[in-house]
Design a protein around this motif. Structure first.
Motif, PDB file in Angstrom:
ATOM      1  N   THR A 140      -7.700  -2.145 -18.269  1.00 45.70           N
ATOM      2  CA  THR A 140      -7.523  -3.589 -18.111  1.00 45.70           C
ATOM      3  C   THR A 140      -6.257  -3.898 -17.326  1.00 45.70           C
ATOM      4  O   THR A 140      -6.270  -4.719 -16.408  1.00 45.70           O
ATOM      5  N   ALA A 141      -5.151  -3.252 -17.685  1.00 47.10           N
ATOM      6  CA  ALA A 141      -3.878  -3.497 -16.997  1.00 47.10           C
ATOM      7  C   ALA A 141      -3.979  -3.123 -15.525  1.00 47.10           C
ATOM      8  O   ALA A 141      -3.538  -3.879 -14.651  1.00 47.10           O
ATOM      9  N   LEU A 142      -4.562  -1.981 -15.222  1.00 50.04           N
ATOM     10  CA  LEU A 142      -4.713  -1.571 -13.823  1.00 50.04           C
ATOM     11  C   LEU A 142      -5.623  -2.525 -13.062  1.00 50.04           C
ATOM     12  O   LEU A 142      -5.375  -2.833 -11.896  1.00 50.04           O
TER      13      LEU A 142
ATOM     14  N   LEU B 231      -8.651   3.767 -12.939  1.00 46.00           N
ATOM     15  CA  LEU B 231      -8.119   5.045 -13.412  1.00 46.00           C
ATOM     16  C   LEU B 231      -8.160   6.111 -12.316  1.00 46.00           C
ATOM     17  O   LEU B 231      -7.414   7.083 -12.371  1.00 46.00           O
ATOM     18  N   ARG B 232      -8.992   5.936 -11.306  1.00 47.95           N
ATOM     19  CA  ARG B 232      -9.019   6.883 -10.176  1.00 47.95           C
ATOM     20  C   ARG B 232      -7.701   6.865  -9.401  1.00 47.95           C
ATOM     21  O   ARG B 232      -7.374   7.816  -8.706  1.00 47.95           O
TER      22      ARG B 232
ATOM     23  N   ALA C 267       0.251   4.853 -11.219  1.00 40.70           N
ATOM     24  CA  ALA C 267      -0.879   4.794 -10.298  1.00 40.70           C
ATOM     25  C   ALA C 267      -0.345   4.406  -8.920  1.00 40.70           C
ATOM     26  O   ALA C 267       0.756   3.872  -8.795  1.00 40.70           O
ATOM     27  N   GLU C 268      -1.160   4.700  -7.919  1.00 41.94           N
ATOM     28  CA  GLU C 268      -0.722   4.388  -6.560  1.00 41.94           C
ATOM     29  C   GLU C 268      -1.833   3.670  -5.819  1.00 41.94           C
ATOM     30  O   GLU C 268      -2.995   4.033  -5.893  1.00 41.94           O
TER      31      GLU C 268
ATOM     32  N   SER D  52       0.830  -1.187   0.000  1.00 41.46           N
ATOM     33  CA  SER D  52       0.000   0.000   0.000  1.00 41.46           C
ATOM     34  C   SER D  52       0.877   1.253   0.000  1.00 41.46           C
ATOM     35  O   SER D  52       1.888   1.319   0.693  1.00 41.46           O
ATOM     36  N   GLY D  53       0.477   2.255  -0.796  1.00 38.05           N
ATOM     37  CA  GLY D  53       1.249   3.483  -0.880  1.00 38.05           C
ATOM     38  C   GLY D  53       2.366   3.429  -1.904  1.00 38.05           C
ATOM     39  O   GLY D  53       3.051   4.414  -2.122  1.00 38.05           O
ATOM     40  N   ARG D  54       2.572   2.289  -2.528  1.00 34.01           N
ATOM     41  CA  ARG D  54       3.613   2.150  -3.548  1.00 34.01           C
ATOM     42  C   ARG D  54       3.010   2.349  -4.930  1.00 34.01           C
ATOM     43  O   ARG D  54       1.817   2.228  -5.137  1.00 34.01           O
TER      44      ARG D  54
END
Length: 148
Positions: A75-77, A84-85, A146-147, A38-40
């Motif tokens: 899809t990848a995310l 996307l958020r 993204a995080e 988390s956070g990475r």
């Protein structure tokens, strides 16, 4: 009995080796790092406008290609539990003949991005003009950070 097992083992091994060495249809370049913490950050780079069958979507159409790129990014995310958020940075690489991106191209790309970033664009967004992308028909590729 041992003879039957040996034949079965050889048949399975041969099928396994053949399946691994058959070439697959390229669908673009996907580079994704899952930190699991988390956070990475998670990086998805060089997303190009290819569909699931490896076919170029929207030849000559920047808007359609950008839409397909964002579908690929979603899809990848999704494979790492993100949406996307979670995107904090986006970089568009648009095929161009100069180092400057003209305002019409910039507006076109940003307009597509706005339909996918429904909570607002990431705080860091950049559009770069590059002379060549992997294939001549590809007009855009996008990378995001993204995080979790």
């Amino acid at each position: 009995m041992k003879h039957c097992l040996a034949i079965l083992f050889c048949a399975l091994t041969t099928s396994f080796v053949q399946a691994q060495t058959e070439p697959k249809q390229p669908t673009g370049y996907l580079y994704k790092v899952e930190t699991g913490v988390s956070g990475r950050q998670v990086y998805v780079s060089n997303q190009r406008p290819f569909n699931a069958n490896g076919e170029l979507v929207g030849p000559g159409d920047l808007t359609t290609q950008t839409q397909q790129v964002f579908e690929n990014i979603k899809t990848a995310l999704g494979t790492v539990g993100l949406t996307l958020r979670d995107v904090k940075q986006v970089t568009y690489h648009v095929k161009g003949t100069t180092t400057q991106v003209n305002s019409a191209v910039s507006q076109q790309v940003n307009s597509v991005g706005a339909t996918f970033f429904t909570q607002g664009a990431p705080s860091i967004a950049e559009i770069k003009s590059i002379p060549k992308i992997a294939r001549d028909e590809v007009l855009v590729e996008v990378e995001v950070i993204a995080e979790k």
